[in-house]
Design a protein around this motif. Structure first.
Motif, PDB file in Angstrom:
ATOM      1  N   GLU A  12       0.841  -1.182   0.000  1.00 57.96           N
ATOM      2  CA  GLU A  12       0.000   0.000   0.000  1.00 57.96           C
ATOM      3  C   GLU A  12       0.884   1.243   0.000  1.00 57.96           C
ATOM      4  O   GLU A  12       1.999   1.249   0.536  1.00 57.96           O
ATOM      5  N   LEU A  13       0.375   2.315  -0.587  1.00 60.29           N
ATOM      6  CA  LEU A  13       1.128   3.558  -0.693  1.00 60.29           C
ATOM      7  C   LEU A  13       1.247   4.197   0.684  1.00 60.29           C
ATOM      8  O   LEU A  13       0.237   4.410   1.362  1.00 60.29           O
ATOM      9  N   PRO A  14       2.455   4.510   1.154  1.00 60.44           N
ATOM     10  CA  PRO A  14       2.567   5.198   2.444  1.00 60.44           C
ATOM     11  C   PRO A  14       2.046   6.627   2.332  1.00 60.44           C
ATOM     12  O   PRO A  14       2.058   7.227   1.262  1.00 60.44           O
ATOM     13  N   ASP A  15       1.603   7.156   3.458  1.00 61.09           N
ATOM     14  CA  ASP A  15       1.214   8.564   3.489  1.00 61.09           C
ATOM     15  C   ASP A  15       2.433   9.466   3.432  1.00 61.09           C
ATOM     16  O   ASP A  15       2.417  10.505   2.783  1.00 61.09           O
ATOM     17  N   VAL A  16       3.488   9.061   4.134  1.00 63.58           N
ATOM     18  CA  VAL A  16       4.686   9.897   4.257  1.00 63.58           C
ATOM     19  C   VAL A  16       5.931   9.031   4.144  1.00 63.58           C
ATOM     20  O   VAL A  16       5.991   7.948   4.746  1.00 63.58           O
ATOM     21  N   VAL A  17       6.907   9.511   3.387  1.00 60.87           N
ATOM     22  CA  VAL A  17       8.250   8.946   3.412  1.00 60.87           C
ATOM     23  C   VAL A  17       9.166   9.950   4.099  1.00 60.87           C
ATOM     24  O   VAL A  17       9.221  11.125   3.704  1.00 60.87           O
ATOM     25  N   GLY A  25      14.799  12.342  11.859  1.00 58.38           N
ATOM     26  CA  GLY A  25      13.896  11.531  11.060  1.00 58.38           C
ATOM     27  C   GLY A  25      13.220  10.436  11.864  1.00 58.38           C
ATOM     28  O   GLY A  25      12.026  10.164  11.681  1.00 58.38           O
ATOM     29  N   GLY A  26      13.969   9.806  12.771  1.00 57.48           N
ATOM     30  CA  GLY A  26      13.399   8.728  13.554  1.00 57.48           C
ATOM     31  C   GLY A  26      12.309   9.198  14.505  1.00 57.48           C
ATOM     32  O   GLY A  26      11.227   8.617  14.571  1.00 57.48           O
ATOM     33  N   LEU A  27      12.575  10.287  15.244  1.00 55.88           N
ATOM     34  CA  LEU A  27      11.569  10.786  16.181  1.00 55.88           C
ATOM     35  C   LEU A  27      10.364  11.369  15.448  1.00 55.88           C
ATOM     36  O   LEU A  27       9.227  11.240  15.915  1.00 55.88           O
ATOM     37  N   LEU A  28      10.593  11.997  14.298  1.00 51.28           N
ATOM     38  CA  LEU A  28       9.462  12.505  13.532  1.00 51.28           C
ATOM     39  C   LEU A  28       8.600  11.360  13.015  1.00 51.28           C
ATOM     40  O   LEU A  28       7.360  11.445  13.029  1.00 51.28           O
ATOM     41  N   ALA A  29       9.219  10.285  12.577  1.00 49.19           N
ATOM     42  CA  ALA A  29       8.450   9.134  12.092  1.00 49.19           C
ATOM     43  C   ALA A  29       7.568   8.563  13.192  1.00 49.19           C
ATOM     44  O   ALA A  29       6.412   8.199  12.955  1.00 49.19           O
ATOM     45  N   LEU A  30       8.081   8.490  14.414  1.00 55.75           N
ATOM     46  CA  LEU A  30       7.274   8.013  15.531  1.00 55.75           C
ATOM     47  C   LEU A  30       6.083   8.933  15.779  1.00 55.75           C
ATOM     48  O   LEU A  30       4.964   8.465  16.020  1.00 55.75           O
ATOM     49  N   ALA A  31       6.312  10.247  15.700  1.00 55.71           N
ATOM     50  CA  ALA A  31       5.221  11.203  15.917  1.00 55.71           C
ATOM     51  C   ALA A  31       4.195  11.133  14.797  1.00 55.71           C
ATOM     52  O   ALA A  31       2.987  11.263  15.036  1.00 55.71           O
ATOM     53  N   LEU A  32       4.653  10.937  13.567  1.00 54.88           N
ATOM     54  CA  LEU A  32       3.724  10.810  12.443  1.00 54.88           C
ATOM     55  C   LEU A  32       2.860   9.557  12.591  1.00 54.88           C
ATOM     56  O   LEU A  32       1.666   9.581  12.284  1.00 54.88           O
ATOM     57  N   ALA A  33       3.460   8.464  13.047  1.00 51.95           N
ATOM     58  CA  ALA A  33       2.687   7.249  13.258  1.00 51.95           C
ATOM     59  C   ALA A  33       1.631   7.466  14.336  1.00 51.95           C
ATOM     60  O   ALA A  33       0.492   7.000  14.217  1.00 51.95           O
ATOM     61  N   GLU A  34       1.985   8.183  15.395  1.00 52.97           N
ATOM     62  CA  GLU A  34       1.023   8.495  16.442  1.00 52.97           C
ATOM     63  C   GLU A  34      -0.107   9.373  15.910  1.00 52.97           C
ATOM     64  O   GLU A  34      -1.231   9.325  16.416  1.00 52.97           O
ATOM     65  N   ALA A  35       0.187  10.175  14.870  1.00 52.06           N
ATOM     66  CA  ALA A  35      -0.825  11.034  14.258  1.00 52.06           C
ATOM     67  C   ALA A  35      -1.665  10.290  13.225  1.00 52.06           C
ATOM     68  O   ALA A  35      -2.469  10.906  12.519  1.00 52.06           O
ATOM     69  N   ALA A 125       5.836   0.854  16.426  1.00 49.87           N
ATOM     70  CA  ALA A 125       4.887   1.902  16.065  1.00 49.87           C
ATOM     71  C   ALA A 125       4.268   1.693  14.692  1.00 49.87           C
ATOM     72  O   ALA A 125       3.428   2.483  14.256  1.00 49.87           O
ATOM     73  N   GLY A 126       4.674   0.626  13.981  1.00 48.68           N
ATOM     74  CA  GLY A 126       4.130   0.361  12.658  1.00 48.68           C
ATOM     75  C   GLY A 126       4.777   1.150  11.545  1.00 48.68           C
ATOM     76  O   GLY A 126       4.192   1.325  10.476  1.00 48.68           O
ATOM     77  N   VAL A 127       5.993   1.622  11.785  1.00 47.67           N
ATOM     78  CA  VAL A 127       6.729   2.401  10.773  1.00 47.67           C
ATOM     79  C   VAL A 127       7.595   1.457   9.945  1.00 47.67           C
ATOM     80  O   VAL A 127       8.337   0.630  10.491  1.00 47.67           O
ATOM     81  N   GLY A 128       7.511   1.566   8.628  1.00 45.66           N
ATOM     82  CA  GLY A 128       8.372   0.785   7.754  1.00 45.66           C
ATOM     83  C   GLY A 128       9.763   1.371   7.714  1.00 45.66           C
ATOM     84  O   GLY A 128       9.945   2.594   7.776  1.00 45.66           O
ATOM     85  N   LEU A 129      10.766   0.523   7.636  1.00 43.86           N
ATOM     86  CA  LEU A 129      12.153   0.970   7.605  1.00 43.86           C
ATOM     87  C   LEU A 129      12.867   0.340   6.430  1.00 43.86           C
ATOM     88  O   LEU A 129      12.962  -0.885   6.327  1.00 43.86           O
ATOM     89  N   LEU A 130      13.338   1.180   5.526  1.00 45.88           N
ATOM     90  CA  LEU A 130      14.110   0.729   4.369  1.00 45.88           C
ATOM     91  C   LEU A 130      15.553   1.176   4.521  1.00 45.88           C
ATOM     92  O   LEU A 130      15.819   2.342   4.829  1.00 45.88           O
ATOM     93  N   ARG A 131      16.484   0.255   4.314  1.00 47.35           N
ATOM     94  CA  ARG A 131      17.901   0.597   4.292  1.00 47.35           C
ATOM     95  C   ARG A 131      18.283   0.906   2.853  1.00 47.35           C
ATOM     96  O   ARG A 131      18.220   0.055   1.975  1.00 47.35           O
ATOM     97  N   GLY A 132      18.648   2.136   2.611  1.00 46.76           N
ATOM     98  CA  GLY A 132      19.021   2.549   1.270  1.00 46.76           C
ATOM     99  C   GLY A 132      19.237   4.042   1.237  1.00 46.76           C
ATOM    100  O   GLY A 132      19.001   4.748   2.224  1.00 46.76           O
ATOM    101  N   GLN A 343       4.376  19.116  16.787  1.00 47.24           N
ATOM    102  CA  GLN A 343       3.772  20.141  15.943  1.00 47.24           C
ATOM    103  C   GLN A 343       4.039  19.875  14.467  1.00 47.24           C
ATOM    104  O   GLN A 343       3.151  20.036  13.619  1.00 47.24           O
ATOM    105  N   MET A 344       5.255  19.445  14.163  1.00 50.66           N
ATOM    106  CA  MET A 344       5.600  19.131  12.780  1.00 50.66           C
ATOM    107  C   MET A 344       4.758  17.966  12.266  1.00 50.66           C
ATOM    108  O   MET A 344       4.222  17.993  11.134  1.00 50.66           O
ATOM    109  N   ALA A 345       4.611  16.930  13.077  1.00 47.53           N
ATOM    110  CA  ALA A 345       3.824  15.758  12.657  1.00 47.53           C
ATOM    111  C   ALA A 345       2.369  16.129  12.390  1.00 47.53           C
ATOM    112  O   ALA A 345       1.769  15.654  11.415  1.00 47.53           O
ATOM    113  N   MET A 346       1.792  16.949  13.222  1.00 46.41           N
ATOM    114  CA  MET A 346       0.401  17.341  13.036  1.00 46.41           C
ATOM    115  C   MET A 346       0.233  18.163  11.755  1.00 46.41           C
ATOM    116  O   MET A 346      -0.753  18.018  11.031  1.00 46.41           O
TER     117      MET A 346
END
Length: 351
Positions: A12-17, A25-35, A125-132, A343-346
Protein backbone atom coordinates in the motif's frame (compact mmCIF):
# COMPACT_ATOMS: atom_id res chain seq x y z
CA UNK A 1 13.30 -4.02 5.13
CA UNK A 2 13.35 -4.26 8.90
CA UNK A 3 10.20 -5.85 10.39
CA UNK A 4 7.92 -4.01 7.96
CA UNK A 5 4.30 -3.46 9.01
CA UNK A 6 1.45 -5.35 7.34
CA UNK A 7 0.28 -2.38 5.33
CA UNK A 8 3.76 -1.96 3.82
CA UNK A 9 4.17 -5.64 3.02
CA UNK A 10 0.83 -5.36 1.19
CA UNK A 11 2.44 -2.69 -1.02
CA UNK A 12 0.00 0.00 0.00
CA UNK A 13 1.13 3.56 -0.69
CA UNK A 14 2.57 5.20 2.44
CA UNK A 15 1.21 8.56 3.49
CA UNK A 16 4.69 9.90 4.26
CA UNK A 17 8.25 8.95 3.41
CA UNK A 18 10.83 10.33 5.82
CA UNK A 19 14.28 10.52 4.24
CA UNK A 20 16.79 10.09 7.02
CA UNK A 21 16.70 7.68 9.93
CA UNK A 22 18.77 9.57 12.48
CA UNK A 23 17.53 11.50 15.48
CA UNK A 24 15.33 13.98 13.58
CA UNK A 25 13.90 11.53 11.06
CA UNK A 26 13.40 8.73 13.55
CA UNK A 27 11.57 10.79 16.18
CA UNK A 28 9.46 12.51 13.53
CA UNK A 29 8.45 9.13 12.09
CA UNK A 30 7.27 8.01 15.53
CA UNK A 31 5.22 11.20 15.92
CA UNK A 32 3.72 10.81 12.44
CA UNK A 33 2.69 7.25 13.26
CA UNK A 34 1.02 8.49 16.44
CA UNK A 35 -0.82 11.03 14.26
CA UNK A 36 -2.29 8.17 12.23
CA UNK A 37 0.02 8.31 9.23
CA UNK A 38 1.43 5.30 7.39
CA UNK A 39 5.14 6.08 7.43
CA UNK A 40 8.25 4.69 5.77
CA UNK A 41 11.72 5.79 6.85
CA UNK A 42 14.55 5.51 4.32
CA UNK A 43 17.85 5.29 6.17
CA UNK A 44 21.22 5.20 4.43
CA UNK A 45 22.62 3.32 7.46
CA UNK A 46 25.70 5.53 7.63
CA UNK A 47 27.37 7.34 10.51
CA UNK A 48 25.16 10.25 11.51
CA UNK A 49 25.53 13.42 13.56
CA UNK A 50 23.65 11.63 16.36
CA UNK A 51 26.83 9.70 17.03
CA UNK A 52 28.99 12.82 17.39
CA UNK A 53 26.87 14.58 20.00
CA UNK A 54 27.42 14.81 23.74
CA UNK A 55 23.66 14.26 24.06
CA UNK A 56 23.18 16.56 27.04
CA UNK A 57 19.66 17.90 27.70
CA UNK A 58 18.11 20.09 30.41
CA UNK A 59 14.73 21.51 31.36
CA UNK A 60 11.90 20.99 28.88
CA UNK A 61 14.07 18.76 26.71
CA UNK A 62 14.46 16.26 29.55
CA UNK A 63 10.68 16.18 29.95
CA UNK A 64 10.33 15.71 26.19
CA UNK A 65 12.62 12.67 26.23
CA UNK A 66 10.81 11.27 29.25
CA UNK A 67 7.51 11.46 27.35
CA UNK A 68 9.11 9.75 24.37
CA UNK A 69 10.37 6.92 26.55
CA UNK A 70 6.98 6.50 28.18
CA UNK A 71 5.53 5.92 24.71
CA UNK A 72 8.34 4.02 23.00
CA UNK A 73 10.53 2.43 25.67
CA UNK A 74 14.14 3.11 26.55
CA UNK A 75 15.78 5.43 24.01
CA UNK A 76 18.98 6.07 25.93
CA UNK A 77 17.98 8.83 28.37
CA UNK A 78 19.59 8.82 31.81
CA UNK A 79 20.04 11.47 34.49
CA UNK A 80 23.45 13.04 34.95
CA UNK A 81 25.37 15.98 36.35
CA UNK A 82 26.45 18.60 33.83
CA UNK A 83 29.59 20.67 34.40
CA UNK A 84 30.22 23.71 32.21
CA UNK A 85 33.53 25.40 31.44
CA UNK A 86 34.41 28.60 29.57
CA UNK A 87 37.21 27.38 27.30
CA UNK A 88 37.22 27.17 23.53
CA UNK A 89 39.84 27.25 20.80
CA UNK A 90 39.28 29.18 17.57
CA UNK A 91 42.10 29.09 15.07
CA UNK A 92 45.23 29.69 17.12
CA UNK A 93 43.40 31.71 19.76
CA UNK A 94 42.52 30.08 23.08
CA UNK A 95 40.13 31.83 25.38
CA UNK A 96 40.14 31.59 29.18
CA UNK A 97 40.96 28.84 31.63
CA UNK A 98 38.68 29.42 34.64
CA UNK A 99 37.35 26.48 36.65
CA UNK A 100 34.08 24.93 35.50
CA UNK A 101 30.75 26.08 36.87
CA UNK A 102 29.24 23.98 39.68
CA UNK A 103 27.33 20.97 38.42
CA UNK A 104 23.67 21.22 37.49
CA UNK A 105 21.18 18.41 37.10
CA UNK A 106 20.16 17.31 33.66
CA UNK A 107 19.92 14.36 31.36
CA UNK A 108 22.02 12.62 28.75
CA UNK A 109 20.88 10.64 25.74
CA UNK A 110 23.45 8.01 24.84
CA UNK A 111 23.92 8.06 21.06
CA UNK A 112 24.79 4.36 20.60
CA UNK A 113 21.88 3.28 22.80
CA UNK A 114 19.47 5.51 20.88
CA UNK A 115 20.72 4.21 17.55
CA UNK A 116 20.32 0.58 18.64
CA UNK A 117 16.84 1.05 20.16
CA UNK A 118 15.31 3.21 17.42
CA UNK A 119 14.58 0.37 14.91
CA UNK A 120 12.65 -1.51 17.61
CA UNK A 121 10.61 1.59 18.45
CA UNK A 122 9.83 2.21 14.77
CA UNK A 123 8.72 -1.38 14.24
CA UNK A 124 6.51 -1.31 17.33
CA UNK A 125 4.89 1.90 16.07
CA UNK A 126 4.13 0.36 12.66
CA UNK A 127 6.73 2.40 10.77
CA UNK A 128 8.37 0.79 7.75
CA UNK A 129 12.15 0.97 7.60
CA UNK A 130 14.11 0.73 4.37
CA UNK A 131 17.90 0.60 4.29
CA UNK A 132 19.02 2.55 1.27
CA UNK A 133 19.99 5.95 -0.04
CA UNK A 134 17.62 8.22 -1.92
CA UNK A 135 19.19 9.55 -5.11
CA UNK A 136 18.92 13.26 -5.76
CA UNK A 137 17.92 15.69 -6.88
CA UNK A 138 14.24 14.86 -6.55
CA UNK A 139 11.81 15.68 -9.33
CA UNK A 140 8.58 17.44 -8.40
CA UNK A 141 5.51 15.39 -9.38
CA UNK A 142 2.73 16.65 -11.61
CA UNK A 143 -0.62 17.78 -10.19
CA UNK A 144 -2.25 14.98 -8.20
CA UNK A 145 0.68 12.59 -8.71
CA UNK A 146 2.75 11.20 -5.81
CA UNK A 147 6.42 11.88 -5.21
CA UNK A 148 8.66 9.09 -6.52
CA UNK A 149 12.00 8.50 -4.86
CA UNK A 150 14.80 6.66 -6.64
CA UNK A 151 16.69 4.22 -4.41
CA UNK A 152 19.06 2.90 -7.06
CA UNK A 153 19.22 1.57 -10.58
CA UNK A 154 17.80 -1.87 -9.74
CA UNK A 155 15.27 -0.77 -7.12
CA UNK A 156 11.70 0.28 -7.95
CA UNK A 157 10.85 3.89 -7.04
CA UNK A 158 9.24 4.52 -3.69
CA UNK A 159 6.07 6.59 -4.03
CA UNK A 160 4.29 8.73 -1.44
CA UNK A 161 2.05 11.76 -1.39
CA UNK A 162 4.26 13.49 1.18
CA UNK A 163 8.04 13.45 1.68
CA UNK A 164 10.00 14.85 4.61
CA UNK A 165 13.69 15.65 4.17
CA UNK A 166 15.38 14.82 7.48
CA UNK A 167 18.72 13.71 6.07
CA UNK A 168 20.91 16.41 7.58
CA UNK A 169 23.74 17.46 5.27
CA UNK A 170 22.26 15.32 2.47
CA UNK A 171 19.10 17.46 2.22
CA UNK A 172 20.47 20.00 -0.24
CA UNK A 173 21.63 17.20 -2.53
CA UNK A 174 18.02 16.05 -2.66
CA UNK A 175 16.50 19.51 -3.13
CA UNK A 176 19.08 22.18 -4.14
CA UNK A 177 16.52 25.01 -3.88
CA UNK A 178 16.28 24.79 -0.09
CA UNK A 179 16.75 28.18 1.66
CA UNK A 180 20.30 29.52 1.74
CA UNK A 181 20.28 29.63 5.54
CA UNK A 182 20.54 25.83 5.56
CA UNK A 183 24.27 25.10 5.39
CA UNK A 184 26.65 22.17 5.73
CA UNK A 185 29.80 21.88 7.78
CA UNK A 186 32.12 19.14 9.02
CA UNK A 187 32.08 17.96 12.63
CA UNK A 188 34.72 15.80 14.28
CA UNK A 189 35.19 14.08 17.65
CA UNK A 190 37.63 11.71 19.31
CA UNK A 191 36.22 8.37 20.39
CA UNK A 192 38.49 7.37 23.24
CA UNK A 193 39.81 3.84 23.38
CA UNK A 194 39.74 3.82 27.18
CA UNK A 195 37.78 5.50 29.95
CA UNK A 196 39.79 8.56 31.02
CA UNK A 197 40.92 9.05 34.59
CA UNK A 198 40.30 12.61 35.70
CA UNK A 199 41.94 12.36 39.11
CA UNK A 200 44.89 14.47 37.98
CA UNK A 201 42.98 16.81 35.69
CA UNK A 202 44.15 20.05 37.24
CA UNK A 203 42.02 22.20 34.95
CA UNK A 204 38.90 20.81 36.63
CA UNK A 205 39.94 22.27 39.96
CA UNK A 206 38.02 21.50 43.10
CA UNK A 207 34.63 22.51 41.71
CA UNK A 208 34.20 19.51 39.41
CA UNK A 209 34.61 15.87 40.36
CA UNK A 210 33.27 14.04 37.33
CA UNK A 211 31.70 10.69 37.97
CA UNK A 212 30.67 7.96 35.59
CA UNK A 213 27.93 9.30 33.33
CA UNK A 214 28.61 13.00 33.98
CA UNK A 215 29.11 15.57 31.22
CA UNK A 216 31.72 18.29 30.88
CA UNK A 217 30.70 20.80 28.19
CA UNK A 218 31.25 24.47 27.30
CA UNK A 219 29.13 27.12 28.97
CA UNK A 220 28.36 28.23 25.41
CA UNK A 221 29.39 26.31 22.33
CA UNK A 222 31.65 28.48 20.17
CA UNK A 223 30.36 26.52 17.19
CA UNK A 224 27.14 28.54 17.39
CA UNK A 225 28.98 31.84 16.90
CA UNK A 226 30.91 30.46 13.93
CA UNK A 227 27.72 29.12 12.33
CA UNK A 228 26.06 32.51 12.81
CA UNK A 229 28.84 34.09 10.70
CA UNK A 230 28.69 31.48 7.93
CA UNK A 231 27.23 33.86 5.35
CA UNK A 232 30.16 36.25 5.86
CA UNK A 233 32.96 33.70 5.49
CA UNK A 234 35.36 33.99 2.56
CA UNK A 235 37.41 30.97 3.60
CA UNK A 236 36.87 27.95 5.81
CA UNK A 237 37.14 28.45 9.57
CA UNK A 238 37.18 26.02 12.46
CA UNK A 239 36.53 26.08 16.18
CA UNK A 240 37.01 23.54 18.98
CA UNK A 241 34.55 23.07 21.84
CA UNK A 242 36.39 20.94 24.42
CA UNK A 243 34.32 18.53 26.43
CA UNK A 244 34.00 15.00 27.72
CA UNK A 245 30.96 12.74 27.57
CA UNK A 246 30.15 9.03 28.00
CA UNK A 247 29.40 7.31 24.69
CA UNK A 248 28.23 3.74 24.98
CA UNK A 249 31.01 1.88 26.76
CA UNK A 250 33.54 4.52 25.77
CA UNK A 251 33.77 8.34 25.83
CA UNK A 252 33.70 11.24 23.40
CA UNK A 253 36.42 13.86 23.78
CA UNK A 254 36.04 17.31 22.23
CA UNK A 255 34.18 18.57 19.20
CA UNK A 256 35.63 20.43 16.24
CA UNK A 257 33.51 22.27 13.68
CA UNK A 258 34.84 23.23 10.24
CA UNK A 259 32.61 25.62 8.31
CA UNK A 260 33.31 26.32 4.60
CA UNK A 261 32.16 29.47 2.83
CA UNK A 262 29.09 29.45 0.61
CA UNK A 263 26.57 26.71 0.03
CA UNK A 264 27.75 23.11 -0.04
CA UNK A 265 25.75 20.17 -1.33
CA UNK A 266 25.91 18.19 1.88
CA UNK A 267 27.67 14.85 1.56
CA UNK A 268 28.99 15.98 -1.81
CA UNK A 269 31.25 18.56 -0.13
CA UNK A 270 34.22 18.68 -2.47
CA UNK A 271 36.76 20.21 -0.10
CA UNK A 272 36.45 18.13 3.05
CA UNK A 273 39.09 18.94 5.68
CA UNK A 274 42.13 16.73 6.20
CA UNK A 275 41.23 14.39 9.11
CA UNK A 276 44.79 14.43 10.45
CA UNK A 277 44.84 18.23 10.55
CA UNK A 278 41.41 18.31 12.16
CA UNK A 279 42.51 15.85 14.83
CA UNK A 280 45.57 17.95 15.62
CA UNK A 281 43.41 21.06 16.00
CA UNK A 282 41.00 19.15 18.19
CA UNK A 283 43.72 17.84 20.48
CA UNK A 284 45.23 21.34 20.78
CA UNK A 285 41.85 22.68 21.83
CA UNK A 286 41.34 19.90 24.38
CA UNK A 287 44.82 20.63 25.77
CA UNK A 288 43.55 24.06 26.80
CA UNK A 289 41.12 22.20 29.03
CA UNK A 290 43.47 19.47 30.18
CA UNK A 291 46.84 18.50 28.61
CA UNK A 292 46.58 14.92 29.88
CA UNK A 293 43.23 14.37 28.19
CA UNK A 294 44.64 15.65 24.89
CA UNK A 295 47.21 12.84 24.85
CA UNK A 296 44.78 9.96 25.25
CA UNK A 297 44.58 7.47 22.36
CA UNK A 298 41.38 7.64 20.37
CA UNK A 299 39.73 7.19 17.01
CA UNK A 300 39.01 10.49 15.23
CA UNK A 301 35.70 10.57 13.36
CA UNK A 302 34.37 13.35 11.13
CA UNK A 303 31.32 13.70 8.92
CA UNK A 304 29.23 16.41 7.23
CA UNK A 305 26.39 17.88 9.29
CA UNK A 306 23.67 20.46 8.68
CA UNK A 307 23.04 23.72 10.50
CA UNK A 308 21.02 26.86 9.96
CA UNK A 309 22.32 30.42 10.11
CA UNK A 310 20.59 32.03 13.05
CA UNK A 311 20.14 28.68 14.85
CA UNK A 312 16.46 28.47 13.87
CA UNK A 313 16.09 25.03 12.23
CA UNK A 314 14.45 24.49 8.86
CA UNK A 315 11.08 23.04 9.87
CA UNK A 316 8.01 23.08 7.64
CA UNK A 317 6.83 22.87 4.03
CA UNK A 318 9.29 23.59 1.23
CA UNK A 319 8.36 26.54 -0.96
CA UNK A 320 7.00 25.76 -4.44
CA UNK A 321 7.08 22.00 -3.81
CA UNK A 322 3.66 20.79 -2.62
CA UNK A 323 3.98 17.74 -0.40
CA UNK A 324 7.68 18.27 0.32
CA UNK A 325 8.73 19.17 3.86
CA UNK A 326 12.06 19.86 5.57
CA UNK A 327 13.12 18.93 9.09
CA UNK A 328 16.81 19.71 9.33
CA UNK A 329 19.51 22.17 10.39
CA UNK A 330 19.23 21.81 14.16
CA UNK A 331 21.85 23.56 16.28
CA UNK A 332 21.08 21.30 19.24
CA UNK A 333 19.06 18.37 17.93
CA UNK A 334 18.84 16.42 21.19
CA UNK A 335 17.24 19.46 22.84
CA UNK A 336 15.21 20.83 19.93
CA UNK A 337 13.80 17.83 18.09
CA UNK A 338 11.71 16.29 20.93
CA UNK A 339 9.98 19.66 21.40
CA UNK A 340 9.22 20.14 17.68
CA UNK A 341 8.21 16.72 16.39
CA UNK A 342 4.64 16.87 17.66
CA UNK A 343 3.77 20.14 15.94
CA UNK A 344 5.60 19.13 12.78
CA UNK A 345 3.82 15.76 12.66
CA UNK A 346 0.40 17.34 13.04
CA UNK A 347 1.16 19.83 10.25
CA UNK A 348 2.30 17.07 7.87
CA UNK A 349 -0.59 14.76 8.80
CA UNK A 350 -3.20 17.46 8.19
CA UNK A 351 -1.87 18.38 4.72
Amino acid sequence: MSRSPCWFRALELPDVVVVGGGLAGGLLALALAEAGQRVVVVDADKAAATGLSYGGVVGDAVAGWQRLQQSHGDLGLSSCRIYRHRIHCHGIHRHGNPPPEPATGGGRVDGPVFRSRLPQALAAAGVGLLRGEVRGPLSAPGPGAPWRLCLGVDAPPLAARKVVLAAGAHCRTLWPALPDRLRSSWAGVLQLEQEPSLASANSLGKTAQLGRGDLLIPQRFARLDLEARAAELTEAEWVVDPGLAPWGSRSLLGQISWVPPGLAAGVELADSPDPAVMENHLRAGVAALDPALAQLPGNFQQLPVAFCIGSEPLVGPVADAPGLWAFSGFSGAFSQVPLLVGQMAMAVASW
